[in-house]
Design a protein around this motif. Structure first.
Motif, mmCIF file in Angstrom:
data_model
loop_
_atom_site.group_PDB
_atom_site.id
_atom_site.type_symbol
_atom_site.label_atom_id
_atom_site.label_comp_id
_atom_site.label_asym_id
_atom_site.label_seq_id
_atom_site.Cartn_x
_atom_site.Cartn_y
_atom_site.Cartn_z
ATOM 1 N N TYR A 125 2.708 14.187 -3.440
ATOM 2 C CA TYR A 125 4.128 14.200 -3.053
ATOM 3 C C TYR A 125 4.911 14.809 -4.211
ATOM 4 C CZ TYR A 125 8.595 12.671 -1.161
ATOM 5 O OH TYR A 125 9.874 12.658 -0.657
ATOM 6 N N ALA A 128 9.490 14.609 -6.693
ATOM 7 C CA ALA A 128 9.921 13.210 -6.640
ATOM 8 C C ALA A 128 10.693 12.866 -7.910
ATOM 9 C CB ALA A 128 8.719 12.288 -6.486
ATOM 10 N N GLU A 168 9.411 7.068 1.790
ATOM 11 C CA GLU A 168 8.938 8.406 2.172
ATOM 12 C C GLU A 168 7.738 8.825 1.320
ATOM 13 O OE1 GLU A 168 10.636 12.940 1.959
ATOM 14 O OE2 GLU A 168 12.007 11.386 2.687
ATOM 15 N N ALA A 169 7.831 8.588 0.013
ATOM 16 C CA ALA A 169 6.716 8.917 -0.869
ATOM 17 C C ALA A 169 5.482 8.094 -0.507
ATOM 18 C CB ALA A 169 7.111 8.666 -2.322
ATOM 19 N N ASN A 172 3.750 9.403 2.665
ATOM 20 C CA ASN A 172 3.033 10.661 2.443
ATOM 21 C C ASN A 172 1.742 10.452 1.661
ATOM 22 O OD1 ASN A 172 4.600 13.459 3.092
ATOM 23 N ND2 ASN A 172 6.060 11.795 2.818
ATOM 24 N N GLU A 202 19.013 9.654 4.074
ATOM 25 C CA GLU A 202 19.599 10.693 3.242
ATOM 26 C C GLU A 202 20.875 10.200 2.576
ATOM 27 O OE1 GLU A 202 18.593 13.699 2.423
ATOM 28 O OE2 GLU A 202 16.714 13.552 3.549
ATOM 29 N N ASN A 209 17.442 10.242 -3.927
ATOM 30 C CA ASN A 209 17.144 9.480 -2.722
ATOM 31 C C ASN A 209 16.065 8.445 -3.048
ATOM 32 O OD1 ASN A 209 16.491 8.532 -0.205
ATOM 33 N ND2 ASN A 209 16.516 10.535 0.775
ATOM 34 N N ASP A 211 14.195 6.893 -1.142
ATOM 35 C CA ASP A 211 12.999 7.072 -0.330
ATOM 36 C C ASP A 211 11.998 7.996 -1.025
ATOM 37 O OD1 ASP A 211 14.237 5.525 1.544
ATOM 38 O OD2 ASP A 211 14.891 7.184 2.803
ATOM 39 N N GLN A 212 12.493 8.855 -1.915
ATOM 40 C CA GLN A 212 11.643 9.844 -2.588
ATOM 41 C C GLN A 212 11.440 9.495 -4.068
ATOM 42 O OE1 GLN A 212 14.071 13.278 -1.974
ATOM 43 N NE2 GLN A 212 13.687 13.365 0.230
#
Length: 415
Positions: A125, A128, A168-169, A172, A202, A209, A211-212
């Motif tokens: 990922y 990040a 999100e990370a 993935n 977002e 973010n 999530d990332q």
């Protein structure tokens, strides 16, 4: 009992007038409908946008002061090179603030670096954001851990290679789920996942973010990167007390301690910035106030036209029912009965038009939106109905007064 009969009688007359002249009524109510629709739709969009903006800004915390090298906004003619020469906040200054501050609910230090790549076997990922935080960071900014746990004091003190990863990370790197206890490599360092952050979505301001993101102890972050006065910058955050309005006590105390730590003389300027989220929220509130005013202006013209339309209906209604008014008064109807009858009819018609406008706004909120959720609040519904009722009263008061003051003998003879 007489008031209930009066309301029922007025409602019956209003309904009969609406049915008898349906097309005229619809055209007259169109102005109120469009006006209320314009005002409430603007307010609904503004409320939804403002809520989304404030949610997006939740990463900077609430009632927090940030001690940094650079200010969030520049004012005056302060030379840029003076800002550039300022030292970065250090872990030593954080420790002294943590020990000496009294008007605070928590003190934390953090630093971040973007453009990292998280690796897990054949999965990776990229781009990040890696963030190093001290143990008390959740006291100044929310870290919504959905799975697993937060760091322990022992892990932060010992600079353990543990990480809380964004949703999100995590999805993935671990498509099958169950990220807790798994290992991730970042820049040659191996980290054990101890928590997964709840999905945030977002951010409207382009801020990191969650999530990332990967969050690790600040002490571990310092092993990986050159963090200090001459290296990567850090931020010290201080959470204010609830009984400190405006955070004035926290600001003054923080300023005094920082000046003492850095050995500044009384006439020396501060060589640090104290940034506050209010700087951004005040600008945002001003923008939304302007948008709300524009909604009132746009909708106001339409409502004005609608008000004249309702007034026209009521004048025509009084003329058409003059004979009936004479009969009612000859049978003992009081002036207030006639007045209330027509005033109720005017308010009823206006509320009907406003209700249709609010219904149209509600139907718009049902359309799926990817950027932000649009919701019609109870406050905006009450506002729309309240404005409609006021317009109805203002539009109907003159016709109602004229009707209540008619002479019964002359009224009966009219055709």
């Amino acid at each position: 009992m007489i008031y209930l009969r009066l309301i029922a009688e007025s409602f019956r007359f209003a309904w009969q007038a609406l049915r008898a002249n349906l097309m005229r009524t619809i055209l007259s109510l169109l102005g109120v409908t469009i006006g209320i629709f314009a005002i409430i739709s603007v307010f609904t969009l503004v409320d939804s946008l403002e809520r989304n903006v404030r949610d997006s800004m939740s990463f900077i915390g609430d009632k927090v002061i940030y001690v940094e090298k650079w200010p969030w906004s520049f004012s005056g003619n302060y030379p840029w090179w003076k800002y550039f020469q300022r030292p970065e906040p250090t872990i030593r200054e954080f420790r002294q603030l943590e020990r000496r501050i009294t008007n605070s609910n928590g003190v934390a230090i953090f630093a971040s670096k973007g453009g990292n790549t998280f690796k897990r076997g054949n999965n990776s990922y990229s781009d990040a954001n890696l963030m190093g935080v001290s143990y008390d960071y959740p006291k100044v900014s929310e870290v919504p851990v959905e799975e697993g746990r937060y760091f322990t004091p022992q892990e932060t003190d010992a600079a353990r290679n543990v990480m809380i990863i964004g949703s999100e990370a995590a999805s993935n790197l671990f498509p099958s789920g169950n990220a807790i206890g798994q290992d991730v490599k970042v820049g040659g360092f191996k980290f054990t996942i101890i928590g997964v952050i709840e999905k945030q979505g977002e951010n409207m301001f382009g801020a990191p973010n969650m999530d990332q993101m990967g969050i690790i102890p600040y002490s571990t972050f310092s092993k990986m990167y050159d963090v200090g006065p001459d290296g990567m910058g850090s931020t010290i955050a201080l959470k204010g007390l609830e009984n400190d309005p405006g955070l004035l006590e926290l600001e003054y105390e923080t300023q005094g301690i920082m000046r003492n730590i850095r050995g500044l003389r009384p006439r020396d300027e501060d060589n640090f910035a104290m940034n506050r989220p209010e700087m951004a929220t005040e600008a945002i509130s001003g923008f939304f106030d302007v948008v709300g005013l524009a909604g009132w202006v746009i909708g106001g013209f339409a409502i004005l036209v609608g008000g004249f339309g309702i007034a026209n209906i009521m004048f025509v209604s009084v003329k058409e029912r003059t004979n009936i008014i004479g009969i009612q008064k000859s049978l003992g109807a009081k002036n207030y009965f006639i007045l209330f009858q027509f005033l109720f009819e005017s308010v009823f018609l206006s509320l009907l038009g406003g209700g249709i406008g609010i219904l149209l706004v509600f139907l718009l909120t049902l359309i799926p939106q990817e950027m932000m959720a649009i919701t019609l609040s109870v406050g905006n519904i009450i506002l729309g109905l309240g404005v409609s009722a006021v317009i109805g009263m203002l539009s109907g008061i003159i016709p109602a007064v004229l009707a209540s003051n008619l002479d019964p003998v002359i009224a009966i003879r009219s055709k």
